[in-house]
Write an enzyme that holds these catalytic residues in place. Structure first.
Site, PDB file in Angstrom:
ATOM      1  N   TYR A 243      17.292  10.526 -31.363  1.00 21.80           N
ATOM      2  CA  TYR A 243      18.422  11.347 -32.164  1.00 21.80           C
ATOM      3  C   TYR A 243      17.692  10.623 -34.079  1.00 21.80           C
ATOM      4  O   TYR A 243      18.771  11.415 -34.624  1.00 21.80           O
ATOM      5  CB  TYR A 243      19.519  10.520 -31.811  1.00 21.80           C
ATOM      6  CG  TYR A 243      20.028  11.573 -30.145  1.00 21.80           C
ATOM      7  CD1 TYR A 243      20.525  12.707 -29.792  1.00 21.80           C
ATOM      8  CD2 TYR A 243      19.651   9.898 -29.310  1.00 21.80           C
ATOM      9  CE1 TYR A 243      20.910  12.882 -28.810  1.00 21.80           C
ATOM     10  CE2 TYR A 243      19.908  10.935 -27.968  1.00 21.80           C
ATOM     11  CZ  TYR A 243      20.459  12.063 -27.782  1.00 21.80           C
ATOM     12  OH  TYR A 243      20.340  11.999 -26.108  1.00 21.80           O
TER      13      TYR A 243
ATOM     14  N   GLU B 250       7.398  17.772 -17.925  1.00 17.46           N
ATOM     15  CA  GLU B 250       6.522  17.956 -19.358  1.00 17.46           C
ATOM     16  C   GLU B 250       5.040  17.033 -19.670  1.00 17.46           C
ATOM     17  O   GLU B 250       4.096  17.052 -19.811  1.00 17.46           O
ATOM     18  CB  GLU B 250       7.479  17.995 -20.556  1.00 17.46           C
ATOM     19  CG  GLU B 250       8.324  19.351 -20.957  1.00 17.46           C
ATOM     20  CD  GLU B 250       9.083  19.520 -22.086  1.00 17.46           C
ATOM     21  OE1 GLU B 250       9.081  18.275 -22.963  1.00 17.46           O
ATOM     22  OE2 GLU B 250       9.613  20.302 -21.936  1.00 17.46           O
TER      23      GLU B 250
ATOM     24  N   CYS C  77      16.467  20.496 -26.418  1.00 21.16           N
ATOM     25  CA  CYS C  77      16.966  19.469 -26.562  1.00 21.16           C
ATOM     26  C   CYS C  77      16.916  18.491 -25.720  1.00 21.16           C
ATOM     27  O   CYS C  77      17.398  17.368 -25.898  1.00 21.16           O
ATOM     28  CB  CYS C  77      18.612  19.850 -26.203  1.00 21.16           C
ATOM     29  SG  CYS C  77      19.706  20.613 -24.942  1.00 21.16           S
ATOM     30  N   HIS C  78      16.665  18.559 -24.409  1.00 19.34           N
ATOM     31  CA  HIS C  78      16.323  17.266 -23.317  1.00 19.34           C
ATOM     32  C   HIS C  78      15.043  16.810 -23.461  1.00 19.34           C
ATOM     33  O   HIS C  78      14.415  15.617 -23.240  1.00 19.34           O
ATOM     34  CB  HIS C  78      15.760  17.729 -22.190  1.00 19.34           C
ATOM     35  CG  HIS C  78      14.402  18.940 -22.082  1.00 19.34           C
ATOM     36  ND1 HIS C  78      14.859  20.128 -22.443  1.00 19.34           N
ATOM     37  CD2 HIS C  78      13.066  18.171 -22.073  1.00 19.34           C
ATOM     38  CE1 HIS C  78      13.197  20.721 -22.445  1.00 19.34           C
ATOM     39  NE2 HIS C  78      12.137  19.806 -22.331  1.00 19.34           N
TER      40      HIS C  78
ATOM     41  N   ASN D 282      23.986  23.408 -28.197  1.00 19.94           N
ATOM     42  CA  ASN D 282      22.764  23.775 -27.400  1.00 19.94           C
ATOM     43  C   ASN D 282      23.616  24.968 -26.772  1.00 19.94           C
ATOM     44  O   ASN D 282      23.293  24.221 -25.829  1.00 19.94           O
ATOM     45  CB  ASN D 282      21.246  23.078 -27.398  1.00 19.94           C
ATOM     46  CG  ASN D 282      20.142  23.762 -27.217  1.00 19.94           C
ATOM     47  OD1 ASN D 282      20.346  25.823 -27.878  1.00 19.94           O
ATOM     48  ND2 ASN D 282      19.541  23.138 -26.650  1.00 19.94           N
TER      49      ASN D 282
END
Length: 214
Positions: A148, A208, A179-180, A171
């Site tokens: 962040y 991912e 945003c993850h 979002n």
């Protein structure tokens, strides 16, 4: 920077592709609220995902959390169901669904796929939320994470780490705007969907990481 005209919206063409951040006036925001929206439900490893949008772009993505990721195999076939009964699905909504299908089935290909335009007020104009989400989408790639604090610095507001968390909560199109991928400075994944979807965030980050390694 080239601006493409599509109906009532201006879609920004950047070196990173069609990112779909609409630079709109108050009049366009009013028109956005009056546009005809359609919904497509996508069955995914996360459970049901509802993608809602109009001819100008995707408005929202909602993860219903109706099944835990562990209960649905990542190799399970993806399917979609049109909830509304329109004669034709808009190209932008179709593009969003196709991107999501690729994200779960062939995640390594998403970097080369076009994103849909976005048509939600939170992504219009030069607001803090819009700027932060645009930086996130543009600069934090598949398989990467950012804190962040670092994202606040990247957006030109180094003291706004807490406000960045608020922008992530606002979002309207999670997954498409990732945003993850925003985590705590300690390396902990941090909350997702106001803490209700923390297990989904863990699944997405693992998905991912494995996709990038593969």
């Amino acid at each position: 920077m080239l601006v493409l005209q599509r109906g009532e919206a201006d879609i920004v063409q950047t070196p990173y592709g069609r990112k779909g951040f609409i630079q709109g006036s108050e009049m366009k925001k009013q028109r956005e609220s009056q546009c005809t929206q359609k919904t497509i439900s996508l069955l995914s490893p996360l459970g049901t995902i509802q993608v809602r949008g109009c001819e100008n772009g995707v408005h929202t993505i909602q993860i219903l959390m109706d099944v835990a990721p562990a209960e649905r195999s990542g190799a399970a076939p993806l399917s979609r169901v049109v909830n509304d009964s329109p004669a034709e699905t808009s190209p932008e909504l179709q593009r969003g669904v196709e991107w999501l299908q690729a994200y779960f089935s062939e995640p390594q290909t998403t970097g080369s796929l076009p994103l849909p335009a976005f048509h939600h007020p939170a992504l219009q104009g030069d607001t803090f939320t819009s700027r932060v989400l645009q930086v996130l989408l543009r600069d934090v790639k598949f398989g990467e994470t950012v804190s962040y604090k670092r994202l606040a610095e990247m957006a030109g507001t180094p003291r706004a780490a807490q406000a960045v968390g608020g922008a992530m909560r606002r979002n309207p199109v999670p997954l498409l705007i990732p945003c993850h991928r925003v985590i705590s400075s300690s390396g902990q994944s941090g909350p997702y969907m106001s803490g209700k979807g923390d297990h989904l965030k863990q699944w997405l980050l693992t998905h991912e990481r494995q996709g990038r390694e593969g």
